[in-house]
Design a protein around this motif. Structure first.
Motif, PDB file in Angstrom:
ATOM      1  N   ASP A  37     -28.003  20.607  -3.489  1.00 51.15           N
ATOM      2  CA  ASP A  37     -27.227  20.398  -4.321  1.00 51.15           C
ATOM      3  C   ASP A  37     -25.709  20.134  -4.081  1.00 51.15           C
ATOM      4  O   ASP A  37     -25.309  19.096  -4.573  1.00 51.15           O
ATOM      5  CB  ASP A  37     -26.856  21.757  -5.422  1.00 51.15           C
ATOM      6  N   GLY A  38     -25.686  19.985  -2.672  1.00 46.98           N
ATOM      7  CA  GLY A  38     -24.580  19.966  -2.388  1.00 46.98           C
ATOM      8  C   GLY A  38     -24.367  18.414  -2.243  1.00 46.98           C
ATOM      9  O   GLY A  38     -23.561  17.134  -2.902  1.00 46.98           O
ATOM     10  N   GLN A  48     -33.073  20.825  -4.266  1.00 43.48           N
ATOM     11  CA  GLN A  48     -33.524  22.236  -3.952  1.00 43.48           C
ATOM     12  C   GLN A  48     -32.486  23.034  -4.339  1.00 43.48           C
ATOM     13  O   GLN A  48     -31.460  22.353  -3.605  1.00 43.48           O
ATOM     14  CB  GLN A  48     -34.327  23.103  -3.040  1.00 43.48           C
ATOM     15  N   ALA A 106     -23.257  25.300  -1.911  1.00 43.72           N
ATOM     16  CA  ALA A 106     -23.270  24.025  -0.445  1.00 43.72           C
ATOM     17  C   ALA A 106     -22.678  24.759   0.328  1.00 43.72           C
ATOM     18  O   ALA A 106     -21.276  24.589   0.240  1.00 43.72           O
ATOM     19  CB  ALA A 106     -23.063  22.675  -1.042  1.00 43.72           C
TER      20      ALA A 106
HETATM   21 MG   LIG Z   1     -27.191  24.400  -1.480  1.00 43.41          MG
END
Ligand SMILES: [Mg+2]
Ligand SMILES: Cc1ncc(C[n+]2csc(CCOP(=O)(O)OP(=O)(O)O)c2C)c(N)n1
Length: 346
Positions: free
Chosen positions: A151-152, A178, A183
């Motif tokens: 996600d980061g 994922q 993050a």
């Molecule tokens: Mg992450």
């Protein structure tokens, strides 16, 4: 688009999977869980300088790997893809040796395994995957690239450029995010504008799906469909697996400083992917307790074998630091090598 809270009902779906495949996925998940525990212990013992836990993400990782074809496809991993490597068939002592920092990356053969070197550059594997996929299309192959990211990483420019390029060229890529909610110390709310990574796919002309990342069956279906689409020449897909990083970011991190650990505890207790898979196999009549206990014991033995292998792997000759830097060595590198050799001899 589902969120972390609405994604799953705390169950795994296996009815659409062949029983053999579902049992194999469980075996990989259990082995990855045990190997992960061993790896954290190896870091505590000083064998690994650092380690990045996969715990809680075993369903997403094993399902993505088993939805691919290791004879044709190619995986571009981040630093947190141990269960992908295991389920994809990578030689695991060589893979885990990466964490011992024994060599330039791991000791496994990335080309033969069709599994790239661990990449610690956030977002880094994604443009690599797209480059490979465009090349694969140009040479007339049927391989699909799995681009792993978190996600980061989804807010890195590289990832957006890569997704646009893949969309324009119809590259055979599965963008596999994922989303483990964190993050490092930054939660989704503070860095995924709009709240959904999957929704961004529309801007790049590709389908985007968000699935319960702790449901191995759901991830397997999403990645299989995406890979089939890519193989048919219909271009890339973005799959967002909603999961949760139950451990700190790495063995160097203290997550209690920035999050409520009760949230992680709820995921451990109620949405543990290995437990969910075990329950689903029993409910579907795919395996009984005794058979699963036997698989658990075999998984434990395999994890211990890999741990022993990586702990005792010999250190390479330090002079290899200077090989593979340039095809023909430079004067400066030769000078550094001489100095290094003199210091080692002291
Ligand atoms: Mg992450
Ligand atoms: C280009 C780059 N920027 C920053 C970092 C430092 N860094 C390491 S991991 C990480 C967080 C990544 O989060 P995410 O993409 O969600 O992956 P996760 O660790 O959760 O699997 C950051 C910022 C880095 N390694 N590379």
């Amino acid at each position: 688009m589902p969120t972390h809270e609405s994604a799953g009902q705390g169950s795994a779906t296996v009815d659409h999977l062949a029983p053999d495949l579902a049992r194999t996925m469980y075996r990989h998940m259990r082995t990855a869980r045990d190997l992960d525990t061993e790896a954290v212990a190896l870091q505590r013992q000083g064998v690994f300088p650092a380690y990045v836990s996969v715990r809680g993400q075993e369903a997403a990782q094993v399902a993505a790997a088993t939805a691919l074809d290791p004879s044709r496809d190619f995986v571009f991993p981040t630093y947190r893809e141990m269960a992908v490597a295991l389920a994809y068939g990578v030689e695991m002592v060589g893979y885990m040796a990466t964490h011992r920092a024994l060599w330039h990356g791991g000791l496994y053969d990335a080309m033969e395994s069709r599994f790239g070197a661990i990449n610690a550059v956030v977002g880094g594997p994604v443009p690599h995957a797209v480059g490979w996929a465009v090349g694969e299309r140009l040479r007339g192959g049927e391989g699909v690239a799995l681009a792993c990211f978190g996600d980061g990483a989804s807010s890195e420019g590289d990832v957006h450029e890569a997704m646009n390029f893949a969309g324009v060229y119809g590259a055979p890529v599965v963008f596999f995010c994922q989303n483990n909610r964190w993050a490092l110390s930054v939660p989704n709310e503070r860095q995924v504008a709009g709240g959904s990574v999957a929704a961004r796919a529309a801007g790049y002309g590709m389908p985007g799906v968000a699935v319960d990342g702790n449901d191995a069956g759901a991830v397997h279906r999403a990645v299989s469909e995406a890979a089939e689409r890519a193989r048919r020449g219909e271009g890339p897909t973005l799959v967002e697996a909603l999961t949760y990083r139950v451990e700190p970011h790495s063995t160097s991190d203290d997550s209690a400083r920035y999050r409520d650990e009760a949230e992680a505890e709820r995921w451990r207790r109620h949405r543990d992917p290995v437990d969910l898979m075990r329950r689903a196999l029993i409910e579907a009549g795919y395996a009984g307790e005794a058979e699963l206990d036997r698989i658990d014991a075999e998984a434990r033995a395999r994890a211990e074998e890999i741990r022993d292998g990586v702990s005792t792997a010999p250190e390479p000759d330090g002079s290899e630091l200077f090989t593979h830097v340039y095809r023909e060595t430079t004067q400066e590198l030769a000078r550094q090598r001489r100095i290094w050799q003199e210091e080692v001899r002291l």
